[in-house]
Design a protein around this motif. Structure first.
Motif, PDB file in Angstrom:
ATOM      1  N   ALA A  91     -30.077  -5.926  -6.106  1.00 24.22           N
ATOM      2  CA  ALA A  91     -28.738  -5.742  -5.239  1.00 24.22           C
ATOM      3  C   ALA A  91     -28.897  -4.614  -4.398  1.00 24.22           C
ATOM      4  N   ALA A  92     -28.083  -4.625  -3.360  1.00 29.62           N
ATOM      5  CA  ALA A  92     -28.227  -3.603  -2.269  1.00 29.62           C
ATOM      6  C   ALA A  92     -26.543  -3.410  -1.594  1.00 29.62           C
ATOM      7  N   ILE A  93     -26.337  -2.363  -1.244  1.00 32.27           N
ATOM      8  CA  ILE A  93     -24.945  -1.984  -0.525  1.00 32.27           C
ATOM      9  C   ILE A  93     -25.266  -1.183   0.613  1.00 32.27           C
ATOM     10  N   ASN A  94     -24.482  -1.596   1.612  1.00 35.79           N
ATOM     11  CA  ASN A  94     -24.626  -0.768   2.999  1.00 35.79           C
ATOM     12  C   ASN A  94     -23.990   0.664   2.782  1.00 35.79           C
ATOM     13  N   TRP A  95     -24.151   1.364   3.891  1.00 35.41           N
ATOM     14  CA  TRP A  95     -23.728   3.089   3.845  1.00 35.41           C
ATOM     15  C   TRP A  95     -22.076   3.101   3.356  1.00 35.41           C
ATOM     16  N   SER A  96     -21.442   2.178   3.942  1.00 36.64           N
ATOM     17  CA  SER A  96     -19.906   2.375   3.772  1.00 36.64           C
ATOM     18  C   SER A  96     -19.536   1.698   2.451  1.00 36.64           C
ATOM     19  N   GLY A  97     -20.373   0.945   2.046  1.00 33.86           N
ATOM     20  CA  GLY A  97     -19.627  -0.157   0.806  1.00 33.86           C
ATOM     21  C   GLY A  97     -19.118  -1.123   1.273  1.00 33.86           C
ATOM     22  N   GLY A  98     -19.112  -1.418   2.457  1.00 35.88           N
ATOM     23  CA  GLY A  98     -18.485  -2.950   2.867  1.00 35.88           C
ATOM     24  C   GLY A  98     -18.902  -4.136   2.705  1.00 35.88           C
ATOM     25  N   LYS A  99     -20.428  -4.092   2.584  1.00 35.74           N
ATOM     26  CA  LYS A  99     -21.387  -5.318   2.589  1.00 35.74           C
ATOM     27  C   LYS A  99     -22.316  -5.051   1.299  1.00 35.74           C
ATOM     28  N   THR A 100     -22.470  -6.259   0.668  1.00 41.70           N
ATOM     29  CA  THR A 100     -23.572  -6.487  -0.376  1.00 41.70           C
ATOM     30  C   THR A 100     -24.297  -7.333  -0.468  1.00 41.70           C
ATOM     31  N   VAL A 101     -25.460  -7.528  -1.053  1.00 42.01           N
ATOM     32  CA  VAL A 101     -26.244  -8.612  -1.031  1.00 42.01           C
ATOM     33  C   VAL A 101     -27.036  -8.480  -2.340  1.00 42.01           C
ATOM     34  N   TYR A 102     -27.264  -9.813  -3.086  1.00 40.35           N
ATOM     35  CA  TYR A 102     -27.698  -9.915  -4.500  1.00 40.35           C
ATOM     36  C   TYR A 102     -28.903 -10.821  -4.456  1.00 40.35           C
ATOM     37  N   ALA A 103     -29.670 -10.572  -5.401  1.00 38.14           N
ATOM     38  CA  ALA A 103     -30.746 -11.790  -5.707  1.00 38.14           C
ATOM     39  C   ALA A 103     -30.114 -12.595  -6.409  1.00 38.14           C
ATOM     40  N   ASP A 104     -30.586 -13.951  -5.992  1.00 38.11           N
ATOM     41  CA  ASP A 104     -30.222 -15.038  -6.633  1.00 38.11           C
ATOM     42  C   ASP A 104     -30.180 -15.235  -8.274  1.00 38.11           C
ATOM     43  N   SER A 105     -31.005 -14.465  -8.740  1.00 39.56           N
ATOM     44  CA  SER A 105     -31.065 -14.550 -10.059  1.00 39.56           C
ATOM     45  C   SER A 105     -30.076 -13.663 -10.811  1.00 39.56           C
ATOM     46  N   VAL A 106     -29.195 -12.745 -10.048  1.00 36.63           N
ATOM     47  CA  VAL A 106     -28.166 -12.102 -10.565  1.00 36.63           C
ATOM     48  C   VAL A 106     -26.875 -12.294 -10.103  1.00 36.63           C
ATOM     49  N   LYS A 107     -26.763 -12.987  -9.251  1.00 37.67           N
ATOM     50  CA  LYS A 107     -25.578 -13.286  -8.260  1.00 37.67           C
ATOM     51  C   LYS A 107     -24.450 -13.939  -9.249  1.00 37.67           C
ATOM     52  N   GLY A 108     -23.360 -13.437  -9.328  1.00 34.74           N
ATOM     53  CA  GLY A 108     -22.209 -13.812 -10.053  1.00 34.74           C
ATOM     54  C   GLY A 108     -22.125 -13.189 -11.483  1.00 34.74           C
ATOM     55  N   ARG A 109     -23.289 -12.242 -11.629  1.00 36.32           N
ATOM     56  CA  ARG A 109     -23.260 -11.603 -13.098  1.00 36.32           C
ATOM     57  C   ARG A 109     -23.529 -10.229 -12.870  1.00 36.32           C
ATOM     58  N   PHE A 110     -24.038  -9.955 -11.806  1.00 32.08           N
ATOM     59  CA  PHE A 110     -23.937  -7.999 -11.255  1.00 32.08           C
ATOM     60  C   PHE A 110     -23.261  -7.758 -10.200  1.00 32.08           C
ATOM     61  N   THR A 111     -22.987  -6.490 -10.256  1.00 33.30           N
ATOM     62  CA  THR A 111     -22.061  -6.038  -9.151  1.00 33.30           C
ATOM     63  C   THR A 111     -22.416  -4.573  -8.650  1.00 33.30           C
ATOM     64  N   ILE A 112     -22.678  -4.564  -7.626  1.00 29.84           N
ATOM     65  CA  ILE A 112     -23.292  -2.854  -6.795  1.00 29.84           C
ATOM     66  C   ILE A 112     -22.028  -2.534  -6.337  1.00 29.84           C
ATOM     67  N   SER A 113     -21.958  -1.297  -6.586  1.00 33.68           N
ATOM     68  CA  SER A 113     -20.665  -0.713  -5.776  1.00 33.68           C
ATOM     69  C   SER A 113     -20.991   0.732  -5.723  1.00 33.68           C
ATOM     70  N   ARG A 114     -20.261   1.529  -4.903  1.00 35.23           N
ATOM     71  CA  ARG A 114     -20.597   2.824  -4.592  1.00 35.23           C
ATOM     72  C   ARG A 114     -19.444   3.806  -4.480  1.00 35.23           C
ATOM     73  N   ASP A 115     -19.390   4.935  -4.979  1.00 34.05           N
ATOM     74  CA  ASP A 115     -18.302   5.859  -5.020  1.00 34.05           C
ATOM     75  C   ASP A 115     -19.015   7.124  -4.046  1.00 34.05           C
ATOM     76  N   ASN A 116     -18.824   7.130  -2.726  1.00 32.05           N
ATOM     77  CA  ASN A 116     -19.360   8.065  -1.947  1.00 32.05           C
ATOM     78  C   ASN A 116     -18.887   9.546  -2.192  1.00 32.05           C
ATOM     79  N   ALA A 117     -17.492   9.798  -2.522  1.00 31.55           N
ATOM     80  CA  ALA A 117     -17.140  11.033  -3.094  1.00 31.55           C
ATOM     81  C   ALA A 117     -18.053  11.442  -4.320  1.00 31.55           C
ATOM     82  N   LYS A 118     -18.483  10.634  -5.053  1.00 36.07           N
ATOM     83  CA  LYS A 118     -19.376  11.208  -6.193  1.00 36.07           C
ATOM     84  C   LYS A 118     -20.789  11.252  -5.958  1.00 36.07           C
ATOM     85  N   ASP A 119     -21.151  10.707  -4.845  1.00 35.20           N
ATOM     86  CA  ASP A 119     -22.554  10.349  -4.479  1.00 35.20           C
ATOM     87  C   ASP A 119     -23.279   9.592  -5.463  1.00 35.20           C
ATOM     88  N   THR A 120     -22.542   8.602  -5.831  1.00 39.91           N
ATOM     89  CA  THR A 120     -22.981   7.744  -7.041  1.00 39.91           C
ATOM     90  C   THR A 120     -23.150   6.303  -6.513  1.00 39.91           C
TER      91      THR A 120
END
Length: 127
Positions: free
Chosen positions: A49-78
């Motif tokens: 999975a990947a997420i863009n710098w702002s967190g507004g766009k994400t993309v997933y491998a087909d094998s994990v789509k619907g099961r995994f979620t990527i997110s980010r908290d830029n205030a926590k650098d995480t």
């Protein structure tokens, strides 16, 4: 260069959940796209999975789509990877990575586009 440290891996039964975390230090985390990859024994590293710098766009491998979620908290650098409905085939070492360049428009899914990597965290899913 950015330093990345993953955590949250472990042993879980099939159908269970885990949340991986990746904390960054050393440069401006919020300007870089982030990705998660995994590598099982004897296999090549695989995009998850990947997420863009702002967190507004994400993309997933087909094998994990619907099961995994990527997110980010830029205030926590995480960046996080929430993994639900885990399957034995999800067993692997999971790595987080930061892209080479900041503010990229396209979300990259190839390992060669990522310049900094964590040490990895083991995820084992038992059947």
């Amino acid at each position: 260069q950015v330093q990345l440290v993953e955590s949250g891996g472990g042993l879980v039964q099939a159908g269970g959940s885990l949340r991986l975390s990746c904390t960054a230090s050393g440069r401006t985390f919020s300007t870089y796209g982030m990705g998660w990859f995994r590598q099982a024994p004897g296999k090549e590293r695989q995009f998850v999975a990947a997420i863009n710098w702002s967190g507004g766009k994400t993309v997933y491998a087909d094998s994990v789509k619907g099961r995994f979620t990527i997110s980010r908290d830029n205030a926590k650098d995480t960046v996080y990877l929430q993994m639900n409905s885990l399957k034995p085939e999800d067993t692997a070492v999971y790595y987080c990575a930061a892209e080479f360049r900041p503010y990229t428009i396209v979300i990259h899914t190839t390992a060669a586009d990522f310049g900094s990597w964590g040490q990895g965290t083991q995820v084992t899913v038992s059947s």
